[in-house]
Design an enzyme around this catalytic site. Structure first.
Site: not given
Length: 254
Positions: A146, A133
């Site tokens: 995350y 990501s």
């Protein structure tokens, strides 16, 4: 006309490949003639072969990989897509939550990759694609653990590509914002989703199948000399906020 990527008949595992980005990835590989196996923690209806599995659990992952090889004789591609995190400011989130997020987004892909690599080395080759990501390369407020895990995933990709060469190629996709069936949970109303899309240079959010196309490319022979790479799939990134605030270079309509 769809380009032939040479994936027909390939045995492909897409973790978390039953919804959202994962569903798009699975559908692209299916369209190219691959035999796709997906997994998730809960039983799910899907167009691909489905195996219930918690990718954080070593015993379940070993059974998943062994089962694929027993049924199909080989494992050609793994797409480590399973991941995600709820919104939780770092100051308030519990250590247990942070631990679960890192397990799912970093340690689970490592575990699946280890088991898959053992098969791929024996059979003479394979390809592993990590779904990472943009949160790993920029600030990730509200999902700090995350973002840190995804940064680790990109680093892991580079290391495994060296360790497991020349038989196994390992690459990652740094994915930006994607329109899925759960976009409203992240951005709100349809109007908000559209407004968020306008912050991307290409003017919209990605579709899951566009991420799938990039994963299929990296898994295919067209990328035979690509390993240890991180491909950004983010529509150009995000338009810098200062450009909207500054007025020095604003054009005046005559």
């Amino acid at each position: 006309m769809q380009t032939d990527l040479g994936l027909a008949g390939a045995v492909v595992l897409v973790t978390g490949g039953v919804r959202g980005v994962g569903r798009g990835i699975s559908e692209v590989f299916l369209a190219h003639g691959a035999h796709v196996v997906t997994c998730a923690r809960r039983e799910t209806v899907t167009n691909a072969e489905f195996v219930q599995c918690d990718v954080r659990d070593e015993t379940q992952v070993a059974a998943l990989i062994d089962g694929i090889v027993a049924r199909h004789g080989r494992l050609d591609v793994v797409v480590n897509n399973a991941g995600g995190a709820p919104y939780a400011p770092a100051a308030d989130a519990s250590p247990r939550l942070h631990d679960k997020i890192v397990q799912l987004n970093l340690l689970a892909p490592l575990l699946v990759s280890q088991k898959a690599n053992a098969v791929m080395q024996r059979q003479g080759g394979g390809s592993i694609v990590m779904i990472s990501s943009v949160s790993g390369t920029r600030a990730s407020p509200g999902t700090a653990a995350y973002g840190a895990a995804k940064a680790g995933l990109d680093s892991l990709t580079a290391s495994l590509a060296v360790e497991w060469a020349p038989k196994v190629r390992v690459n990652s996709l740094d994915v930006g914002m994607v329109r899925t069936e759960q976009s409203h949970l992240h951005y709100g109303s349809e109007a908000a989703v559209e407004a968020v899309g306008k912050t991307v240079p290409l003017g919209r959010l990605a579709e899951p199948e566009e991420v799938g196309a990039c994963a299929a490319f990296l898994a295919s022979g067209l990328a035979s000399y690509v390993s240890g790479a991180t491909l950004r799939v983010h529509g150009g990134g995000e338009i810098p906020a200062f450009l909207a605030a500054a007025d020095v270079n604003q054009r005046e309509d005559s």
